[in-house]
Design an enzyme around this catalytic site. Sequence first.
Site, PDB file in Angstrom:
ATOM      1  CE  LYS A  57     -26.638  31.232   4.843  1.00  0.00           C
ATOM      2  NZ  LYS A  57     -25.972  31.165   3.534  1.00  0.00           N
ATOM      3  NE  ARG A 101     -25.525  33.050  -1.234  1.00  0.00           N
ATOM      4  CZ  ARG A 101     -25.416  32.791   0.061  1.00  0.00           C
ATOM      5  NH1 ARG A 101     -26.451  32.916   0.860  1.00  0.00           N
ATOM      6  NH2 ARG A 101     -24.292  32.413   0.594  1.00  0.00           N
ATOM      7  CD  GLN A 129     -19.863  27.261  -2.009  1.00  0.00           C
ATOM      8  OE1 GLN A 129     -20.566  27.197  -1.024  1.00  0.00           O
ATOM      9  NE2 GLN A 129     -20.361  27.515  -3.202  1.00  0.00           N
ATOM     10  CG  ASP A 150      -8.432  21.038  -1.033  1.00  0.00           C
ATOM     11  OD1 ASP A 150      -9.517  21.643  -1.120  1.00  0.00           O
ATOM     12  OD2 ASP A 150      -8.026  20.524   0.035  1.00  0.00           O
TER      13      ASP A 150
END
Length: 182
Positions: A57, A101, A129, A150
Amino acid sequence: DNMMDRMIAALTLAFQKVGKDGSYLRSRDGYIDQDDSFSCVEWMPHLNKTERSISVKMIAYQPRNIKRFGLPTVIGTTSLYDFNNGHLVTICDAVILTAIRTGAASAIASQILARPDSSIIGLVGAGSQAVTQLHALSRIFSIREVLVYDIDPKVAHSFPERTEFLDIPVRVCSLKELEQRS
């Protein structure tokens, strides 16, 4: 939900097998460009001896991508090779795979480390994410409230709409409030 549940189950099994099934995970490596907002490119190789394959990856973290090129901050590719002959078997985008994942990994770790009755989630960072992390956490915990912060107010204020499908109340807050609530 079904896909996230399957990822959590498969990743749990994979974590239990690490080092026991003949597969070999090397440490990630890469390059960091400290002169360019700490952008980096990393690669993560994995040898699966049972299936005789190697996956690699490649992930690039480029904080200036959005403003410079209109591209996402994180871009990635996964490739799969036949270990018998080195032939490239598959190449695919890794951005969505990584997000799902990583969200599942967060849920697995939280299930082990957090109190089972945890019901308030605090998120520092509201990018893409954070969506998959909240989704995965919602499959493990009965969440009654999400507090999110954020550094980019537009990203923070768009988070409730982007996670609307989870039907969980989301409130944008300051970092200080988030720290005090933890």
